[in-house]
Scaffold this motif. Structure first.
Motif, PDB file in Angstrom:
ATOM      1  N   ASN A  98     -15.295   4.527 -23.479  1.00 32.82           N
ATOM      2  CA  ASN A  98     -16.163   3.345 -23.432  1.00 32.82           C
ATOM      3  C   ASN A  98     -15.527   2.300 -22.035  1.00 32.82           C
ATOM      4  O   ASN A  98     -14.390   2.124 -22.258  1.00 32.82           O
ATOM      5  CB  ASN A  98     -16.286   2.465 -24.607  1.00 32.82           C
ATOM      6  N   GLY A  99     -16.471   2.159 -21.228  1.00 34.06           N
ATOM      7  CA  GLY A  99     -16.264   1.229 -20.105  1.00 34.06           C
ATOM      8  C   GLY A  99     -15.688   1.817 -18.974  1.00 34.06           C
ATOM      9  O   GLY A  99     -14.422   2.491 -19.186  1.00 34.06           O
ATOM     10  N   ASP A 100     -16.152   1.885 -17.686  1.00 35.63           N
ATOM     11  CA  ASP A 100     -15.588   2.349 -16.450  1.00 35.63           C
ATOM     12  C   ASP A 100     -14.995   3.921 -16.842  1.00 35.63           C
ATOM     13  O   ASP A 100     -13.908   3.953 -16.610  1.00 35.63           O
ATOM     14  CB  ASP A 100     -14.377   1.495 -16.021  1.00 35.63           C
ATOM     15  N   VAL A 101     -15.829   4.756 -17.285  1.00 38.43           N
ATOM     16  CA  VAL A 101     -15.432   5.976 -17.779  1.00 38.43           C
ATOM     17  C   VAL A 101     -15.546   6.909 -16.552  1.00 38.43           C
ATOM     18  O   VAL A 101     -16.444   6.795 -15.594  1.00 38.43           O
ATOM     19  CB  VAL A 101     -16.582   6.723 -18.886  1.00 38.43           C
ATOM     20  N   HIS A 102     -14.322   7.820 -16.399  1.00 39.50           N
ATOM     21  CA  HIS A 102     -14.394   8.601 -15.363  1.00 39.50           C
ATOM     22  C   HIS A 102     -13.703   9.950 -15.922  1.00 39.50           C
ATOM     23  O   HIS A 102     -12.727  10.038 -16.562  1.00 39.50           O
ATOM     24  CB  HIS A 102     -13.052   8.332 -14.163  1.00 39.50           C
ATOM     25  N   PHE A 103     -14.406  10.874 -15.435  1.00 40.51           N
ATOM     26  CA  PHE A 103     -13.978  12.452 -16.137  1.00 40.51           C
ATOM     27  C   PHE A 103     -14.250  13.369 -14.909  1.00 40.51           C
ATOM     28  O   PHE A 103     -15.056  13.464 -14.092  1.00 40.51           O
ATOM     29  CB  PHE A 103     -15.325  12.779 -17.004  1.00 40.51           C
ATOM     30  N   THR A 104     -13.091  14.250 -14.954  1.00 38.11           N
ATOM     31  CA  THR A 104     -12.828  15.209 -13.852  1.00 38.11           C
ATOM     32  C   THR A 104     -12.635  16.689 -14.401  1.00 38.11           C
ATOM     33  O   THR A 104     -11.951  16.455 -15.224  1.00 38.11           O
ATOM     34  CB  THR A 104     -11.713  14.793 -12.735  1.00 38.11           C
ATOM     35  N   GLY A 105     -13.515  17.490 -13.815  1.00 39.46           N
ATOM     36  CA  GLY A 105     -13.253  19.029 -14.190  1.00 39.46           C
ATOM     37  C   GLY A 105     -12.092  19.583 -13.726  1.00 39.46           C
ATOM     38  O   GLY A 105     -11.619  19.068 -12.660  1.00 39.46           O
ATOM     39  N   PRO A 106     -11.858  20.815 -14.225  1.00 40.42           N
ATOM     40  CA  PRO A 106     -10.633  21.660 -13.474  1.00 40.42           C
ATOM     41  C   PRO A 106     -10.846  21.958 -12.161  1.00 40.42           C
ATOM     42  O   PRO A 106     -12.197  22.127 -11.812  1.00 40.42           O
ATOM     43  CB  PRO A 106     -10.523  22.750 -14.450  1.00 40.42           C
ATOM     44  N   PRO A 107      -9.836  22.167 -11.262  1.00 38.28           N
ATOM     45  CA  PRO A 107     -10.489  22.854  -9.728  1.00 38.28           C
ATOM     46  C   PRO A 107     -10.959  24.285  -9.766  1.00 38.28           C
ATOM     47  O   PRO A 107     -10.608  25.019 -10.813  1.00 38.28           O
ATOM     48  CB  PRO A 107      -9.140  22.731  -9.033  1.00 38.28           C
ATOM     49  N   THR A 108     -12.018  24.356  -9.103  1.00 40.31           N
ATOM     50  CA  THR A 108     -12.477  25.651  -8.926  1.00 40.31           C
ATOM     51  C   THR A 108     -11.606  26.601  -8.017  1.00 40.31           C
ATOM     52  O   THR A 108     -10.852  26.032  -7.480  1.00 40.31           O
ATOM     53  CB  THR A 108     -13.929  25.755  -8.116  1.00 40.31           C
ATOM     54  N   PRO A 109     -11.898  27.870  -7.973  1.00 36.94           N
ATOM     55  CA  PRO A 109     -11.086  28.841  -7.011  1.00 36.94           C
ATOM     56  C   PRO A 109     -11.039  28.007  -5.695  1.00 36.94           C
ATOM     57  O   PRO A 109      -9.849  28.073  -4.978  1.00 36.94           O
ATOM     58  CB  PRO A 109     -11.605  30.044  -6.900  1.00 36.94           C
ATOM     59  N   SER A 110     -12.071  27.468  -5.173  1.00 34.39           N
ATOM     60  CA  SER A 110     -11.956  26.665  -3.760  1.00 34.39           C
ATOM     61  C   SER A 110     -11.088  25.445  -3.755  1.00 34.39           C
ATOM     62  O   SER A 110     -11.307  24.898  -2.659  1.00 34.39           O
ATOM     63  CB  SER A 110     -13.341  26.649  -3.117  1.00 34.39           C
ATOM     64  N   GLY A 111     -10.926  24.789  -4.805  1.00 32.93           N
ATOM     65  CA  GLY A 111     -10.186  23.759  -5.079  1.00 32.93           C
ATOM     66  C   GLY A 111     -11.213  22.213  -5.160  1.00 32.93           C
ATOM     67  O   GLY A 111     -10.640  21.266  -5.482  1.00 32.93           O
TER      68      GLY A 111
END
Length: 174
Positions: A98-111
């Motif tokens: 909750n509040g200012d959520v940032h979510f990042t996926g794993p890198p693809t083969p191209s980065g």
């Protein structure tokens, strides 16, 4: 008449305020910690670092300040999430950021990495699923999508915005 007036005045008085509830104290508090939660098979479900964690007195949920989560990906990558606060349900079946959520996926083969931001996000580690009902901005490489509501299949690396979707493609200049 005097007795009736007395009864009427008595009935019109506001009810006395109930006593304040007893403050609830946590079973325990952790400061500046790292935690790894394991699933039923003994494998990592998620890991967490944060400056402050409190467990409820019944020992069924956790409340966390400024958490940084990592959820293992099936291909040995990691989904990473941060927020102002978080709540973790009993046995880690649901996590609410909750509040200012940032979510990042794993890198693809191209980065490239898919990133999204919102006010709130619910993560279900056993189902490899993340959901939001709020406005969400998704960025990846040179595209930006905005919409309301999100469903992210973390296993298949598939993210769906559910309504009011707007997109922008801005190729990088050489």
């Amino acid at each position: 008449a005097g007795a009736l007036t007395g009864v009427a005045v008595w009935n019109l008085q506001p009810a006395p305020k109930p006593p304040p509830p007893e403050p609830v104290h946590s079973d325990y508090i952790l400061e500046n910690f790292e935690l790894t939660s394991l699933n039923d098979q003994g494998k990592e479900s998620f890991s967490l670092t944060a400056p402050h964690l409190e467990r409820d007195p019944g020992g069924k949920s956790l409340t966390i300040a400024k958490p940084r989560f990592a959820f293992p990906d099936k291909q040995s990558g990691r989904w990473e999430g941060s927020s102002d606060t978080a709540w973790v349900a009993e046995k880690g079946v649901e996590i609410r950021l909750n509040g200012d959520v940032h979510f990042t996926g794993p890198p693809t083969p191209s980065g490239d990495r898919t990133r999204f931001a919102s006010k709130s996000l619910r993560v279900f580690p056993k189902q490899d699923l993340a959901l939001s009902d709020d406005s969400v901005t998704v960025t990846r490489s040179d595209s930006i999508l905005q919409g309301t509501g999100l469903r992210a299949d973390m296993k298949a690396h598939r993210i769906s915005l559910l309504s009011n979707v707007k997109g922008r493609y801005a190729p990088r200049r050489p």
